[in-house]
Structures are given as C-alpha cells and as structure tokens.
Design a protein around this motif. Structure first.
Motif, PDB file in Angstrom:
ATOM      1  N   GLN B 119       6.339   0.652   5.492  1.00 19.78           N
ATOM      2  CA  GLN B 119       5.865   0.724   6.873  1.00 19.78           C
ATOM      3  C   GLN B 119       6.871   1.406   7.779  1.00 19.78           C
ATOM      4  N   ARG B 120       8.113   1.004   7.674  1.00 17.99           N
ATOM      5  CA  ARG B 120       9.132   1.570   8.560  1.00 17.99           C
ATOM      6  C   ARG B 120      10.308   2.084   7.750  1.00 17.99           C
ATOM      7  N   ASP B 122      13.618   3.944   6.694  1.00 10.81           N
ATOM      8  CA  ASP B 122      14.726   4.479   7.492  1.00 10.81           C
ATOM      9  C   ASP B 122      15.001   5.920   7.051  1.00 10.81           C
ATOM     10  N   ARG B 148       9.461  10.226  10.401  1.00 17.57           N
ATOM     11  CA  ARG B 148       9.958   9.028  11.082  1.00 17.57           C
ATOM     12  C   ARG B 148       9.053   8.662  12.261  1.00 17.57           C
ATOM     13  N   ALA B 151       5.778   7.187  11.122  1.00 20.82           N
ATOM     14  CA  ALA B 151       5.941   5.805  10.653  1.00 20.82           C
ATOM     15  C   ALA B 151       5.981   4.853  11.832  1.00 20.82           C
ATOM     16  N   LYS B 152       6.719   5.250  12.844  1.00 17.84           N
ATOM     17  CA  LYS B 152       6.864   4.402  14.012  1.00 17.84           C
ATOM     18  C   LYS B 152       5.508   4.203  14.689  1.00 17.84           C
ATOM     19  N   SER B 155       3.209   1.933  12.664  1.00 15.28           N
ATOM     20  CA  SER B 155       3.516   0.510  12.658  1.00 15.28           C
ATOM     21  C   SER B 155       3.265  -0.100  14.038  1.00 15.28           C
TER      22      SER B 155
END
Ligand code: FES
Ligand code: FES
Lengths: 729, 164
Positions: B119-120, B122, B148, B151-152, B155
C-alpha cells in the motif's frame, strides 16, 4: 519579459500516447507483404574478402533476395562527414559491424537462418587495435589517407612562460572508455514504395534530410523520389546520427519492390553503431601562488575506430573545451584522432566536451588542493566572463553563465554543509559505519551549442494557422525523447497567445516538414525555436496587413529559416562556437571501503541554458544526464579483445539501474538570458551530463584520498587502489 | 509445426498458432499487433517487455508462448479503462516520468505490480521494484516520484473510504 506558457510545468505533448502504448516507434511499424531484413556482418574485424557466396542463402525457404555490393546502383558508401563507410563491403572489412550482405525474407526467422548460410571467404589482415600504433607511419593504413584521420595543434600565449609563472604544476594522464549509447530502442525502421512510387523510409535517424540525401546517392535516385521520416524514436543520444538501417531498408525495397522491415538485436546494435570515442589524454596545468590559472597544456589521442564518422569534429571540440570555462593566458593543445579496427565512434551527447571535461576538471581540483584553496572559490576566481578570451583565444561574445552557476553551487546546501554531510553516518548501521567514507566533489563545464563555424547550421520551419485557432508547426527535427516538441509548442503558444492545447507539432517527415537541421548539438530549442518565432512574426505582419485592408483569412501559413550565428574566425571544422551552455555539478559519493562499492548519494546541478522553456523537460534532461554520467564513471565500458566485442547485451554491458541513481537530485536553473535565443533560451541537453564524471572523481578523492584517472571506476579498482595507496586509511 | 494456444489479453481471449520456440513478446507484438509491449534486450535484463501474467510481473521475452497457453495477461494497452488513464498513468504524465517512452510500458506495469502488493512502499521498495526496468533517458527520479505519489493517493482514497 513575462511568459505565461513558457517556463510552466506543462505536461509533454507526447506523454499521453506514450503512457498508453499508442505511440508508434520505428520498431513497431509494419506493412502488408513486408520482408524482414537481416544484415550479414563481418566475421573478422579486419580482413580481405576473397569471395561471397549467396547461393545457398538465396535458395533457402522464405528467402526473397540476398543483396551484395553488386546490387548497389549508386555510390556504395556513406558517412556524415566523409563517405567512407561501404553500404555493402565487397573487398575488405574493417570492423565487425561492416555489412557484406542483406537478406530479405518472408519472416524474421527465415531471414536470420538464411543469413547464416551466406558463405564469405575471408583472408584475415593484421589488426590495428592500439591507437599509439596507428600514429606510426610504418603501420599499414586502414584508409587511403593513412591512419590519422585528423589532428589539431593550437597554441595561445607561450606555454613555457605560463609554467614559469606557475607556483603549482599538476600533470596527469587519463584513460577514457568506449561507451555505448544504449538507447532502449535498437535501430529499426520500415521502408516501402507509396502509391506515387516514392520510396518511403520510416526510421530512427536524427537528421531526416541528410539521411535522404545519402539514400539518394546510394540508390542513384533523385531526392524527391525518397521520403524519410523519423518522428518518435526510442532514444538516440547521438548514436542514431550516423545512418544505421535507413540505406539497407531502402536498398531492399528498391531492388525487390517490397516493403521491408529491420529491427536490430541488442547484440547487433552494440557491435554495429557508433560509440563515444575512447581517448587517452595528458594534461599539465599550472596556477600562480595567488590562485590564478596560468597554463593549460593538453594532448589527446582519440580512437575513432574503423570509420571517420564525426571523429574530426569530436576531437576539435575536445580541443575547444580543453581549458574549461576558465580564463587561461597560456594554452597549448595537440591532438590526434586515428583509425583502428576497434568498432567505430562518433557523436555522443557531450561530443568531446565530456572527455575534455574529465581532464580539466580533475586538474582544477588537484591544483586547488595543492594551493589549499576551496575548489569552487578557485574555479570562481578563474572563470570566463562575457568578453573574455576563451581557451583557444577567440572572444566569448554571447551570454556566459559560468560564474553564476558556480556562485549558486557554493551557496547550495550540499556544498555549504559538506563537512557535516561527510561525517553523517546516521543512515548506516553502526557495524558498517567504520568502513564508510563520504566525499563531496564539484565540476564546472561549458558546452558549445550548434554545429560551430564552417558547418551549415540552419533550421527552417512552417507555422500554419488553421480554422478555429488551431496552429500547426511543421518541424524537421526528431523527437528522440528530449522533449523538444513540447518546448516548440510552448514557444508557439506563448508568442501567438493561444492555449497550448491548440498547438500541434507535425514532425520529422521530409514529405511534409521543412529541413530544420539535425537533432544534435543541443541546438534544437535554440535554432528551431528561433525559426518558429520568425515564422510567427511573418504571419502577424500579414495578418495586420489584411486587417488594415479589412480582409480576414482563416488559413495562413509562413515558413522561416534561421541560421545559427557563428564566430567570424574558423579554427577547424565546427570550431569554435559562438554560443555555449554552462553548468556546475556538486556530487556526494559514499564509498564502502570494505567492498569497494561506490554510490552516488546526492547531486545538485546548476545549469545555465538561458531561459528554461519547459521545466519538466529541463529537470528530466538533467536527471537523465546525471544517470548517464554515473554510468560513464562507474559502470560502462565496451570491451574489445582484438577487435571483437566482449559485452554486447545488458547482462555484461551494465547500465545504471534505479538503485544506482540517487533520488536526491536537485536541478537548479540559472537563467542567464541569451539575447539571440528564442525568448532568451539556449539548451542544456549535453551540458547536463558533461560535468558529472569529473565531479564524481573529485568526490572520490575527497572521500578516500585516491585520484582515479581511468574510467570506469569499479569496486575492484577502489580495493586495488587502496591496497596500493601509501596513506591507506 | 505450430502450437495452438489461447491467451487472455486485457480481458479478451484470442487464439494464436505460435512457433514452439516463440517468445511471448513476439506473439504480442507480431501476432496480436500489440506493440505497446517493447523489446530492448531479449534476455530478461531491461524490463521493456514486462507484462503481468496471471497476476505476476514477467519479462515476456523470457516466456515461451506455448507455455503461456491459457494465461491471463495485462499489457500496457489494458491499463487505461475506456480511454481514461489510470492514476499511475496520470502520475507518469504529470510528473514528467516519460522521455523517449520506450521503457514506459514496462515501468508502468512494474509500478502497478508493486502497488498491487504494497500500500505504501517507501523509496527503497519502489527502486527495488523497478530495478529490473532500465531507463536510459530519465535517471528514474521522476518515475520513482510518480509511483510514490500514486501510492499515497491510493492509500488516502482507501483510508477515507474505510473512514466512512
Ligand atoms: S526485452 Fe525482455 S527484459 Fe529486455
Ligand atoms: S524514457 Fe527513454 S528509456 Fe525511459
């Protein structure tokens, strides 16, 4: 001047089609009834051809035609500067990429199988693989004019006086590797006769009009009977500046009347196309006690391999940039570029500046160190300004942004806080921390823009105003990924005051677009941009004339031609330039002294290419240029053993991956407006990569106290050098 | 001698007669006419040919078409829905993650595959996820940023949906 479209973070014109897979690249093209073409390349890097027997290949299943030199109707040679590369070799091969036959078959499989059946009887000849040996007049010549393609000798001031006045003198030799462009799409294209009997070649070249001319001379056809296009191409970086598949395709279609397609395998691509010139360089430089640069002396030996390509101009640019962006009273440069059987080298982003910059920027650091001076302050104190005399003595007449890039770099975080950043170990585990060394390095560079004195450098475009405010701009340059079409559209929208969405760029087809020159030499934003603005000025004149008469018109078009201005004095082919872009890079590296592993942790790039037209494109060029610079410094080298290529795919020719390029890249535009530029713009697509290698080398010395003079620097080189180093820490 | 296979490509099933040693990348490009899937090395090193096959990211140059009989494939052509770009595609466009675009199809699918599992992720996970996809133009920076950001966004959408 305030801009509303130029300078905005707009999305690329071509991004949507690329993200859905709709964009058609040369390798994606196909046509009903097409033949697949496979080239039969030399089995020896240097040999006489005794006979070529195509009988078995021609009789193989699915084969339609096997072509040899006898089938070339016109001139059996081509080349950008000299026509010295045979289309199909008949008597001699000089490198493994030389082509002796072309097989055209109903399927790729059939073509490939038949290619193996072409029987060539070779008599191997003595190999010439050592550039030093090529300098020896006793060595048998690879070409009628001898093995020296070109030499340069320049002397400004008095070099011995310069060294007499120097308190610090540094002397080093550097070895630079052969580098592959590794564009992700290999050479590819499609050819066919259209309904008007025009031979169309849809391909991947960087200059459609020059390609057309060369195809015409090989086929003995009028240029009007040939149409060349190359709109969207999967990367080039100079490696598709030389003709690759274009002539081979055209010849197959010409002889058989059938459409023809070629796609090089990666292995074939790495063997066949040009490379970055491998070079050895010797530098001796001196500075006074007060930190003034006094003398730069350099000697170059560049290896162009089997054919000239642009070996001469590349050497010229090495000489032109040997003294860097600095004011140096005494300069002496001597250089040779020679033929060997080591593949062949030509244009590659940076074009000689890349090589020269490794030398001069390493020297600058070594001198600053010896003088105990801050490396950027030392550069700043010696930097060129507008009106100064450049290394070879001519006046810097246009905007010079070197100093502002250095000043900005000095004020940047990485440089200001370098002492703290170097000591920082918070990101590594305590057990590893004792083995970690960090260093910060810098480099400054300039890069000539355009083709330089003595080489025709024009851009013609056509701007068409259609109904409902639609604007079409026809340009002849290729979109090789650099984002130029978006920049053209932004400049057009800006000047016409229309929304960006209304501007369409029609690109790179000799059938519809004027000759805008080559997609090379950081020239397109500047040259094509200027031509677009000229065409728009013409349109507006006409519009107001009509308005005065009270007659409106919807469809209106204008063509304009812009010639890139040059210095008045010519010092060589393409030498020197009038315009340059500038940059300073600051790099943080980390070395694991246990494993020798080097990682580039952060990069700040301060780039001056005049006004930034397209910020996303500007940053993208910078980031990609940094990645290529990292590859050049740490990974990439085409390895040859007696003229044979050892690493011809990505399992052994290693490109930087996402893990090798830092996310911490900070690109800062330093916009020193260029009066002659379109809205003040120049271009940065080369300067953004040139300084990366020496900045990394300088950072390595800062980290581990070792001066590397040979690229690429691999983990094992670090280990070995540390073992040999007297003050191993 | 050809082998008859059936492939589910982007939701629709088709039959192909393939050579026994034919690679999936060739079947897609030359037989199905889906040229969005690219080919850069043919030895599994560049990732340009990446597709999602039965939920897994694979280099289609290393898959024998005959062995893919019955498989369900997602190629770049199937990522946008009814002409609407996916959020990841939009992010690639907005972030400037595309230059020549030849790596883009493979990158997108590698990104999708990562986001289907984490989900998140890095930055290190994102870099790892696309480490098998070479890009010669961009320096990867903007590609990583696009993944990135997506993904943010995803979520956030998810957590606000859960909050309701
Ligand atoms: S073509 Fe499949 S990984 Fe490169
Ligand atoms: S955008 Fe060109 S290879 Fe990635």
């Amino acid at each position: 001047m305030k801009c509303t479209v130029v300078g905005k973070r707009v999305e690329r014109k071509d991004a949507r089609a690329k993200v859905t897979g709709e964009t058609i690249y040369p390798s994606d093209r196909s046509r009903e009834g097409m033949l697949w073409v496979v080239a039969v390349r030399a089995a020896h890097p240097h040999a006489r051809i005794l006979s070529i027997d195509t009988e078995r290949a021609a009789a193989a299943a699915g084969v339609v035609r096997v072509l040899t030199a006898r089938d070339v109707p016109g001139e059996n040679a081509f080349g950008i500067q000299f026509h010295d590369m045979p289309v199909l070799c008949s008597d001699r091969v000089r490198y493994l990429g030389d082509v002796v036959a072309l097989v055209g078959a109903e399927s790729r499989r059939a073509a490939r199988q038949a290619a193996a059946l072409v029987a060539v009887d070779y008599q191997p000849l003595a190999l010439l693989t050592d550039p030093e040996q090529a300098l020896d007049p006793a060595t048998p010549a690879l070409h009628p004019g001898g093995n020296i393609l070109h030499e340069v000798h320049f002397h400004k001031g008095n070099i011995s006086v310069g060294f007499q006045k120097s308190a610090v003198i540094v002397e080093r030799s550097y070895q630079l590797p052969m580098m592959d462009h590794a564009f992700l799409e290999t050479e590819a294209g499609l050819s066919y006769f259209d309904e008007n009997d025009v031979l169309c070649v849809e391909s991947c070249g960087q200059y459609i009009y020059r390609d057309r001319k060369q195809i015409a001379s090989v086929l003995g056809l009028a240029e009007e009977k040939i149409r060349v296009s190359a709109e969207m191409v999967g990367g080039a970086f100079g490696g598709k500046d030389d003709i690759t598949v274009q002539i081979q395709l055209a010849l197959m279609t010409y002889v058989t009347g059938r459409p023809a397609k070629m796609v090089a395998s990666r292995e074939e691509s790495i063997v066949a196309h040009s490379k970055r010139h491998p070079a050895s360089m010797w530098f001796k430089t001196g500075a006074s006690k007060s930190g003034k640069l006094m003398a730069v002396e350099a000697r170059f030996l560049s290896d162009t391999g089997a054919y000239a390509s642009l070996g001469g101009p590349v050497l010229n640019l090495m000489a032109e940039h040997a003294a860097g962006p600095y004011l140096v009273p005494h300069v002496k440069v001597d250089g040779h570029v020679v033929y060997t059987n080591n593949g062949f080298s030509g244009a590659f982003r940076g074009f000689g500046c890349t090589q020269a910059c490794v030398g001069i920027e390493s020297q600058m650091d070594l001198m600053a160190r010896a003088l105990r001076r801050d490396p950027l302050a030392f550069r700043q104190a010696n930097v060129l300004h507008q009106g100064d005399a450049a290394g070879l003595g001519y006046e810097m007449k246009t905007a010079v942004g070197a100093e502002p890039t250095i000043r900005a770099a000095r004020a940047g975080k990485l440089y200001r806080q370098r002492r703290r950043i170097k000591k920082d170990r918070t990101h590594v585990s305590p057990s590893l921390a004792p083995f970690i060394r960090r260093g910060v390095g810098v480099a400054s560079q300039m890069q000539g823009l355009g083709l330089g004195v003595g080489i025709e450098d024009q851009a013609e475009v056509e701007v068409v105003l259609g109904p409902g405010g639609a604007v079409r701009v026809k340009v002849g340059t290729t979109e090789i990924g650099q984002g130029a079409y978006t920049a053209y559209a932004q400049m057009t929208a800006e000047r016409l005051g229309v929304p960006l969405e209304q501007v369409e760029i029609v690109g790179a087809d000799t059938g519809t677009c004027p000759d805008s020159g080559a997609t090379t030499a950081s020239r397109t934003t500047y040259a094509v941009g200027n031509a677009i603005l000229l065409a728009i000025a013409k349109l507006e004149q006409r519009r107001s004339a009509w308005a005065a008469q009270g007659t409106g018109r919807e469809n209106l078009s204008a063509r304009a031609n812009f010639t890139v201005p040059t210095q008045d004095r010519q010092l060589g082919d393409g030498l020197p330039h009038l315009l340059y872009s500038y940059g300073t890079h600051v790099v943080l590296v980390e070395v694991n002294t246990l494993t020798g592993e080097i990682s580039v942790e952060a990069v700040e790039a301060y780039l001056d290419g005049g006004r930034v037209v397209s910020p996303l494109g500007f940053e993208g060029q910078s980031e990609g240029g940094i990645a290529q610079g990292i590859g050049y410094t740490l990974f990439e080298e085409v390895l040859l053993d007696r003229g044979r290529f050892l690493n011809t795919n990505f399992d052994t020719y290693i490109l930087p991956s996402s893990k090798d390029v830092p996310t911490a890249i900070h690109t800062v535009p330093i916009e020193v407006m260029e009066k002659s530029g379109p809205l003040g713009a120049k271009g940065i697509s080369e300067t953004c990569t040139v300084g990366v290698a020496p900045a990394i080398l300088n950072a390595l010395e800062d980290a581990i106290g070792i001066r590397f003079v040979r690229l690429p620097v691999r983990a094992e080189d670090v280990i070995l050098a540390r073992e040999e180093s007297p003050h191993e820490s | 001698m050809r082998v008859d296979i059936e492939l589910g490509i982007n939701g629709s099933r088709s039959r192909f007669a393939v050579e026994p040693d034919e690679r999936l990348v060739s079947t897609l490009r030359d037989r199905a006419g889906l040229t969005g899937t690219k080919q850069g090395c043919k030895i599994g090193e560049c990732g340009a040919c990446s597709v999602i096959m039965d939920g897994k990211l694979v280099p289609s140059c290393l898959v024998l078409s005959a062995s893919a009989d019955g498989a369900d494939l997602l190629t770049v052509e199937g990522v946008a829905q009814d002409g609407n770009l996916s959020d990841l595609q939009q992010a690639f466009v907005a972030e400037g993650a595309i230059q020549c675009g030849y790596c883009t199809p493979g990158m997108l699918l590698a990104g999708e595959y990562l986001l289907s599992r984490y989900q998140r992720p890095d930055t290190a996970q994102i870099k790892e996820a696309i480490a098998g996809n070479l890009c010669r133009c961009t320096g990867y920076t903007k590609i990583v940023a696009a993944i990135r950001k997506t993904a943010k966004k995803r979520s956030l959408v998810k957590s606000s949906a859960q909050g309701r």
